[in-house]
Design an enzyme around this catalytic site. Structure first.
Site, PDB file in Angstrom:
ATOM      1  N   ARG A  90       0.864  -1.200   0.000  1.00 46.46           N
ATOM      2  CA  ARG A  90       0.000   0.000   0.000  1.00 46.46           C
ATOM      3  C   ARG A  90       0.882   1.224   0.000  1.00 46.46           C
ATOM      4  O   ARG A  90       1.943   1.231   0.650  1.00 46.46           O
ATOM      5  CB  ARG A  90      -0.866   0.045   1.258  1.00 46.46           C
ATOM      6  N   ILE A  91       0.411   2.261  -0.662  1.00 53.39           N
ATOM      7  CA  ILE A  91       1.137   3.533  -0.613  1.00 53.39           C
ATOM      8  C   ILE A  91       0.692   4.238   0.664  1.00 53.39           C
ATOM      9  O   ILE A  91      -0.508   4.456   0.883  1.00 53.39           O
ATOM     10  CB  ILE A  91       0.799   4.385  -1.852  1.00 53.39           C
ATOM     11  N   ASN A 106      11.844   1.270   3.084  1.00 57.27           N
ATOM     12  CA  ASN A 106      11.131   0.344   2.209  1.00 57.27           C
ATOM     13  C   ASN A 106      12.158  -0.513   1.473  1.00 57.27           C
ATOM     14  O   ASN A 106      13.189   0.003   1.043  1.00 57.27           O
ATOM     15  CB  ASN A 106      10.316   1.144   1.178  1.00 57.27           C
ATOM     16  N   HIS A 108      12.787  -2.807  -1.862  1.00 62.09           N
ATOM     17  CA  HIS A 108      12.146  -2.860  -3.186  1.00 62.09           C
ATOM     18  C   HIS A 108      12.936  -3.786  -4.112  1.00 62.09           C
ATOM     19  O   HIS A 108      14.165  -3.710  -4.159  1.00 62.09           O
ATOM     20  CB  HIS A 108      12.063  -1.445  -3.780  1.00 62.09           C
ATOM     21  N   SER A 135      16.846  -2.784  -3.717  1.00 63.87           N
ATOM     22  CA  SER A 135      17.177  -1.490  -3.105  1.00 63.87           C
ATOM     23  C   SER A 135      16.505  -1.375  -1.740  1.00 63.87           C
ATOM     24  O   SER A 135      15.423  -1.925  -1.520  1.00 63.87           O
ATOM     25  CB  SER A 135      16.638  -0.330  -3.973  1.00 63.87           C
ATOM     26  N   GLY A 142       6.666  10.035  -2.792  1.00 65.10           N
ATOM     27  CA  GLY A 142       6.502   9.437  -4.116  1.00 65.10           C
ATOM     28  C   GLY A 142       6.413   7.921  -4.028  1.00 65.10           C
ATOM     29  O   GLY A 142       6.423   7.339  -2.936  1.00 65.10           O
ATOM     30  N   ASP A 144       8.398   4.866  -4.493  1.00 63.86           N
ATOM     31  CA  ASP A 144       9.772   4.339  -4.612  1.00 63.86           C
ATOM     32  C   ASP A 144      10.767   5.396  -5.101  1.00 63.86           C
ATOM     33  O   ASP A 144      11.685   5.099  -5.867  1.00 63.86           O
ATOM     34  CB  ASP A 144       9.793   3.089  -5.528  1.00 63.86           C
TER      35      ASP A 144
HETATM   36  C1  GAR Z   1       9.763  -8.246  -1.538  1.00 69.18           C
HETATM   37  O1  GAR Z   1      10.494  -8.576  -2.681  1.00 69.18           O
HETATM   38  C2  GAR Z   1       9.595  -6.750  -1.444  1.00 69.18           C
HETATM   39  O2  GAR Z   1      10.689  -6.031  -1.867  1.00 69.18           O
HETATM   40  C3  GAR Z   1       8.441  -6.525  -2.372  1.00 69.18           C
HETATM   41  O3  GAR Z   1       7.549  -7.535  -2.006  1.00 69.18           O
HETATM   42  C4  GAR Z   1       8.307  -8.706  -1.668  1.00 69.18           C
HETATM   43  C5  GAR Z   1       7.765  -9.254  -0.374  1.00 69.18           C
HETATM   44  O4  GAR Z   1       8.114 -10.582  -0.210  1.00 69.18           O
HETATM   45  N1  GAR Z   1       7.906  -5.212  -2.200  1.00 69.18           N
HETATM   46  C6  GAR Z   1       7.470  -4.479  -3.227  1.00 69.18           C
HETATM   47  O5  GAR Z   1       7.396  -4.889  -4.371  1.00 69.18           O
HETATM   48  C7  GAR Z   1       7.037  -3.086  -2.847  1.00 69.18           C
HETATM   49  N2  GAR Z   1       6.900  -2.277  -4.001  1.00 69.18           N
HETATM   50  P1  GAR Z   1       7.813 -11.349   1.147  1.00 69.18           P
HETATM   51  O6  GAR Z   1       6.356 -11.080   1.524  1.00 69.18           O
HETATM   52  O7  GAR Z   1       8.043 -12.779   0.808  1.00 69.18           O
HETATM   53  O8  GAR Z   1       8.773 -10.842   2.163  1.00 69.18           O
END
Ligand code: GAR
Length: 195
Positions: A90-91, A106, A108, A135, A142, A144
């Site tokens: 969620r944002i 965060n 990413h 990252s 914003g 990311d």
């Molecule tokens: C991770 O790769 C995280 O970086 C990504 O969701 C995955 C969570 O995996 N987050 C995003 O894409 C945010 N934009 P997990 O639930 O197995 O830890």
């Protein structure tokens, strides 16, 4: 010990790795609560470790600022030094960011600023590039776009699917997160200076 609240939206495999890093002493932090926007499977990791959990459901008809204020109150009630969005899909609204940034991180699954947003791994595979990455950033208003604290490239291999690539990216994300949180705990991070 840094007091950390982690927010998740899914399986929480990165949360699991972070909890293990805290308990084996690789990072001087303790997760004081784990929150989610729905009753997701990843909360089990916290429940298994007797860590308090909370859910602040995001109702698509609801006002984002009101939801964000409720979520911020829940997070703040655990008096965290640091809040980590770990697969939180969620944002968070500006009011939430103002309350916790720069101690709001965060993780990413791309080498930002490439491939921001919710489908970073799929977007990288579809773009036909030969590498992507992971990252750890400070959250700003914003999507990311916040200051990058750590990042590393991950090659895209022949035959990679979104799933196989994402699994390899997550291994790197977990390492980066430990490095960043360790630096913050040891007061060696630029985030501390900003605060
Ligand atoms: C991770 O790769 C995280 O970086 C990504 O969701 C995955 C969570 O995996 N987050 C995003 O894409 C945010 N934009 P997990 O639930 O197995 O830890």
């Amino acid at each position: 010990m840094l007091r950390v609240v982690v927010l998740i939206s899914g399986q929480g495999t990165n949360l699991r790795a972070f909890l293990d890093s805290c308990s084996n002493g690789s990072v001087p932090a303790t997760v004081v609560a784990v929150g989610a926007d729905a009753d997701v499977s990843g909360l089990t990791h916290a429940r298994n470790d007797n860590i308090p959990t909370f859910i602040e459901p995001f109702d698509s008809g609801a006002d984002r600022d009101t939801w964000g204020a409720r979520l911020a109150d829940r997070v703040a009630s655990y008096d965290p030094d640091l809040v980590i969005l770990s697969g939180f899909m969620r944002i968070v609204p500006p009011g939430f960011v103002r309350r916790f940034a720069p101690m709001l991180l965060n993780t990413h699954p791309s080498f930002l600023p490439d491939f921001p947003g919710a489908h970073a791994v799929r977007d990288a595979v579809e773009a036909g590039v030969t590498e992507t990455g992971a990252s750890v950033i400070v959250v700003d208003d914003g999507v990311d776009t916040g200051p990058i604290l750590a990042q590393r490239h991950v090659p895209i291999l022949d035959g990679d699917t979104e799933s196989t690539l994402h699994d390899r990216i997550k291994i790197v994300e977990r390492e980066l997160l430990v490095e960043v949180v360790r630096d913050i705990a040891n007061r060696e991070s630029a985030v501390i200076e900003e605060k």
